[in-house]
Structure formats: C-alpha cells, structure tokens
Motif scaffolding. Structure first.
Motif, PDB file in Angstrom:
ATOM      1  N   PHE A   1      -1.881 -10.609   1.785  1.00  0.00           N
ATOM      2  CA  PHE A   1      -1.287  -9.113   2.638  1.00  0.00           C
ATOM      3  C   PHE A   1      -0.826  -8.320   1.703  1.00  0.00           C
ATOM      4  O   PHE A   1      -0.150  -8.762   0.749  1.00  0.00           O
ATOM      5  CB  PHE A   1      -0.279  -9.675   3.680  1.00  0.00           C
ATOM      6  N   VAL A   2      -1.081  -6.958   1.786  1.00  0.00           N
ATOM      7  CA  VAL A   2      -0.257  -5.973   1.094  1.00  0.00           C
ATOM      8  C   VAL A   2      -0.199  -4.810   1.821  1.00  0.00           C
ATOM      9  O   VAL A   2      -0.815  -4.776   2.798  1.00  0.00           O
ATOM     10  CB  VAL A   2      -1.173  -5.849  -0.349  1.00  0.00           C
TER      11      VAL A   2
ATOM     12  N   GLY B   1     -16.653 -17.773  -6.557  1.00  0.00           N
ATOM     13  CA  GLY B   1     -15.538 -18.452  -5.983  1.00  0.00           C
ATOM     14  C   GLY B   1     -15.599 -18.362  -4.506  1.00  0.00           C
ATOM     15  O   GLY B   1     -16.392 -17.966  -3.865  1.00  0.00           O
ATOM     16  N   THR B   2     -14.491 -18.892  -3.928  1.00  0.00           N
ATOM     17  CA  THR B   2     -14.539 -18.989  -2.287  1.00  0.00           C
ATOM     18  C   THR B   2     -13.931 -17.857  -1.754  1.00  0.00           C
ATOM     19  O   THR B   2     -14.195 -17.802  -0.470  1.00  0.00           O
ATOM     20  CB  THR B   2     -13.699 -20.396  -2.019  1.00  0.00           C
ATOM     21  N   GLY B   3     -13.422 -17.125  -2.692  1.00  0.00           N
ATOM     22  CA  GLY B   3     -12.996 -15.731  -2.099  1.00  0.00           C
ATOM     23  C   GLY B   3     -11.479 -15.574  -1.533  1.00  0.00           C
ATOM     24  O   GLY B   3     -10.797 -16.703  -1.154  1.00  0.00           O
ATOM     25  N   THR B   4     -11.132 -14.253  -1.575  1.00  0.00           N
ATOM     26  CA  THR B   4      -9.596 -14.101  -1.140  1.00  0.00           C
ATOM     27  C   THR B   4      -9.790 -13.100  -0.044  1.00  0.00           C
ATOM     28  O   THR B   4     -10.332 -11.945  -0.295  1.00  0.00           O
ATOM     29  CB  THR B   4      -8.618 -13.883  -2.285  1.00  0.00           C
ATOM     30  N   ARG B   5      -9.184 -13.160   1.292  1.00  0.00           N
ATOM     31  CA  ARG B   5      -9.134 -12.333   2.307  1.00  0.00           C
ATOM     32  C   ARG B   5      -7.949 -11.271   2.123  1.00  0.00           C
ATOM     33  O   ARG B   5      -6.855 -11.976   2.313  1.00  0.00           O
ATOM     34  CB  ARG B   5      -9.302 -12.747   3.776  1.00  0.00           C
ATOM     35  N   LEU B   6      -8.132 -10.142   1.867  1.00  0.00           N
ATOM     36  CA  LEU B   6      -6.866  -9.010   1.558  1.00  0.00           C
ATOM     37  C   LEU B   6      -6.857  -8.599   3.088  1.00  0.00           C
ATOM     38  O   LEU B   6      -8.000  -7.745   3.429  1.00  0.00           O
ATOM     39  CB  LEU B   6      -7.407  -8.400   0.344  1.00  0.00           C
ATOM     40  N   GLN B   7      -5.762  -8.141   3.299  1.00  0.00           N
ATOM     41  CA  GLN B   7      -5.546  -7.542   4.589  1.00  0.00           C
ATOM     42  C   GLN B   7      -4.417  -6.466   4.055  1.00  0.00           C
ATOM     43  O   GLN B   7      -3.246  -6.872   3.778  1.00  0.00           O
ATOM     44  CB  GLN B   7      -4.812  -8.390   5.860  1.00  0.00           C
ATOM     45  N   VAL B   8      -4.711  -5.194   4.422  1.00  0.00           N
ATOM     46  CA  VAL B   8      -3.686  -4.235   3.902  1.00  0.00           C
ATOM     47  C   VAL B   8      -3.196  -3.638   5.140  1.00  0.00           C
ATOM     48  O   VAL B   8      -3.814  -3.266   6.102  1.00  0.00           O
ATOM     49  CB  VAL B   8      -4.527  -3.017   3.160  1.00  0.00           C
ATOM     50  N   THR B   9      -1.865  -3.667   4.984  1.00  0.00           N
ATOM     51  CA  THR B   9      -0.964  -3.175   6.363  1.00  0.00           C
ATOM     52  C   THR B   9      -0.306  -1.977   6.236  1.00  0.00           C
ATOM     53  O   THR B   9      -0.229  -1.558   5.110  1.00  0.00           O
ATOM     54  CB  THR B   9       0.006  -4.389   6.736  1.00  0.00           C
ATOM     55  N   LEU B  10      -0.074  -1.225   7.370  1.00  0.00           N
ATOM     56  CA  LEU B  10       0.757   0.036   7.161  1.00  0.00           C
ATOM     57  C   LEU B  10       2.180  -0.440   6.895  1.00  0.00           C
ATOM     58  O   LEU B  10       2.815  -1.322   6.983  1.00  0.00           O
ATOM     59  CB  LEU B  10       0.638   0.488   8.612  1.00  0.00           C
TER      60      LEU B  10
END
Lengths: 118, 113
Positions: free
Chosen positions: A12-13, A109-118
């Motif tokens: 999360f960022v 690779g298996t990947g990274t799920r990135l979630q950008v939050t307000l």
C-alpha cells in the motif's frame, strides 16, 4: 531455485508518495536484462522499464526508476509521486543467456499488487 | 495501446474442443512470443517465433501448437482442451530476438467449461 523473486505479495502507498517494489534475481550469465511490467485489472501487460546487465546507470522512465544493484542481484522498481492509476499488479522479469540465443524467453516473478490510497 | 493485437478477447469452450488464438505483432516486429498466465503457474513462456521460424520453446504442451505466417501474424492452437487450460494467453512482439523491449497484447481469456 526461483530465478525471479518478488517477496511482497501486496503493498500500500499513499497518493503522491514514493514506493519501492522489490525484485531479486538469480543467474549465472554475465549478459542479461531485467524488466518491469504493470498489469492493471483490465489485464494487459504494460512495459515500464528495462535495465541491461552491462548498463552502468540505473534506468529511468518518467516516474519509474530501476534501482539496480548487481552485486546483490536486485532490481527494485521505484515509483515516485504515486497516482491512483498506479494501482495494479507489477511483475519483475529477466531475460538471460543472450549469447546462447535464448534471449527470447522472459522469466517472470510472482508479482506485487500495489494499491495506491488517498 | 501496445500495437500488438490479439483476438478474440474472450473465449469460452468445452473440454475436448480445439481453439485458435490469433496475434498480430506491432508493425515492423519480426518476433512473436506466446505466454500463458494462470493463477497457479503464473506467467509461463510457451513459444517464440522469429520471421516465421520457431526459435525457442518453453513449457508448451504437446496438445498446443503455434505458427507464424508470412505476414508475421501468429496463431496458437490449443486442442483436446482440459479444465486446467483455462488461462489468460498473451502474445508479445519485438523487433528482433535480442531486443530489450517486449510489447504485450491485451490477451485472450480462455475459459474451458
């Protein structure tokens, strides 16, 4: 052994912050290439950035930069000033063995799920 | 838009059937690659063609075959389909065999019921 390791299944960022997505790789080749791709929920694979093993400077493409540490065999993706549209799956990939003619194959690779939050 | 065109976008079929997935590479690209993305296997390289010739093979099943035609478009044929073949199939293209950038199409989502 895993050729490409992405140890962060999810991140999360906050919007406008920078984020680093980790990638380590394993190869005995001297000549290889490292890639990052973005896969939004719509499914397409979008090329982001490339780093060749002989490139002395870290690659940059707009808000994306690749932190290449050859001795550590790491190729982390840095996204600066995150935007809501950056929310997606991010894949690190490697192309190795260009001298053997097998340069065509990318190992992901298996990947990274990135979630950008307000 | 990457310039790589894949059709169809979605395909629903039954076990035992045969389907053909089509890919048109970016203008000027001679290499076409096929990848399979599934939940359990992740992204797997299937096969690579360069200017009509097979150049590399990955984890491609014998039930699967591909070819690249003189106009450089490529087809991936999947036969005797099984439930486990359900996946997202990507085509990618590049100028040559060593080019650092591979551009992917938007994929064909195959569902085998």
């Amino acid at each position: 052994a895993q050729k490409i390791t992405q140890t962060q299944p999810g991140m999360f960022v906050q919007e406008k912050e920078a984020v680093t997505l980790d990638c380590t790789y394993d190869t005995s080749d001297q000549s290889y290439g490292l890639f990052w791709y973005k896969q939004p929920s719509s499914g397409e694979m979008i090329f982001l950035i490339y780093q060749g093993s002989y490139d002395e400077q870290n690659a940059t493409e707009g808000r994306y930069s690749l932190n290449f540490q050859k001795a550590r065999k790491s190729a982390n993706l840095v996204i600066s000033a995150s935007q809501l549209g950056d929310s997606a799956m991010y894949f690190c990939a490697m192309r190795e063995g260009s001298h053997t003619g097998t340069a065509s194959k990318l190992t992901f690779g298996t990947g990274t799920r990135l979630q950008v939050t307000l | 838009d990457s310039g790589v065109t894949q059709t169809p976008k979605h395909l629903i079929t039954a076990t035992g059937q045969r389907v053909t997935l089509r890919c048109s590479p970016r203008s000027g690209d001679l290499s076409v690659y096929w990848y399979q993305q599934s939940l359990d296997q992740g992204l797997q390289f299937l096969i690579h063609y360069y200017n009509g010739e097979e150049r590399a093979k990955g984890n491609i099943l014998e039930r699967f075959s591909a070819q690249q035609f003189p106009d450089l478009h490529s087809e991936l044929n999947l036969s005797s389909l099984e439930l486990g073949d359900s996946a997202l199939y990507f085509c990618a293209s590049s100028v040559g065999t060593m080019n650092e950038k591979l551009f992917f199409g938007s994929g064909t989502q195959l569902s085998v019921l």
